[in-house]
Design a protein around this motif. Structure first.
Motif, short mmCIF file in Angstrom:
data_model
loop_
_atom_site.label_atom_id
_atom_site.label_comp_id
_atom_site.label_asym_id
_atom_site.label_seq_id
_atom_site.Cartn_x
_atom_site.Cartn_y
_atom_site.Cartn_z
N ILE A 193 -7.38 -4.99 -27.42
CA ILE A 193 -7.22 -3.78 -28.21
C ILE A 193 -8.57 -3.07 -28.29
N PRO A 194 -8.79 -2.06 -27.43
CA PRO A 194 -10.06 -1.33 -27.49
C PRO A 194 -10.25 -0.70 -28.86
N GLY A 195 -11.44 -0.88 -29.43
CA GLY A 195 -11.74 -0.32 -30.75
C GLY A 195 -11.12 -1.07 -31.90
N ARG A 202 -16.69 -1.91 -28.97
CA ARG A 202 -16.07 -3.08 -29.62
C ARG A 202 -14.63 -3.20 -29.13
N ILE A 203 -14.20 -4.45 -29.00
CA ILE A 203 -12.86 -4.73 -28.52
C ILE A 203 -12.33 -5.96 -29.25
N TRP A 204 -11.04 -5.94 -29.53
CA TRP A 204 -10.36 -7.06 -30.20
C TRP A 204 -9.56 -7.77 -29.12
N ILE A 205 -9.79 -9.08 -28.95
CA ILE A 205 -9.13 -9.89 -27.94
C ILE A 205 -8.26 -10.93 -28.63
N VAL A 206 -6.97 -10.96 -28.28
CA VAL A 206 -6.05 -11.97 -28.79
C VAL A 206 -5.82 -12.97 -27.66
N MET A 207 -6.08 -14.24 -27.95
CA MET A 207 -5.98 -15.29 -26.95
C MET A 207 -4.67 -16.06 -27.11
#
Length: 108
Positions: free
Chosen positions: A97-99, A39-44
């Motif tokens: 943001i990994p994890g 899972r990864i959190w991506i900020v655009m």
């Protein structure tokens, strides 16, 4: 500061690391590659963020995510919706943001 060690591998000094002690250099695409299947959190750019399972990426950092939650900041507050799969354009990615669990987890 990067330096070629005696084994030929590049190393880089990190933060308050003691002189003479070097950590291995990790390239950005190598770090992203290690996140495939996680899972990864991506900020655009703009007001959108995504949290999902990273399935793949290319040299332009275009990314395929599955089981995605999309977060968007609107005048009504934070809204979210579920997407089965999405392709993100690497030009619009600001932070990965990994994890990461997303903006909801940061509020607690």
């Amino acid at each position: 500061m990067a330096d070629a060690g005696s084994d030929g591998m590049s190393t880089v000094l990190v933060g308050n690391q003691a002189p003479g002690v070097a950590a291995p250099l990790i390239l950005p695409l190598e770090l992203i590659d290690r996140c495939i299947g996680s899972r990864i959190w991506i900020v655009m750019r703009g007001d959108k963020e995504f949290v999902g399972l990273l399935r793949g990426f290319d040299d332009f950092v275009n990314m395929v995510l599955e089981d995605v939650t999309e977060y968007e900041e609107t005048t009504d507050g934070l809204t979210k919706r579920h997407l089965d799969q999405i392709l993100l354009n690497g030009n619009n990615i600001c932070i990965m943001i990994p994890g990461g669990k997303g903006p909801e987890a940061e509020d607690h």
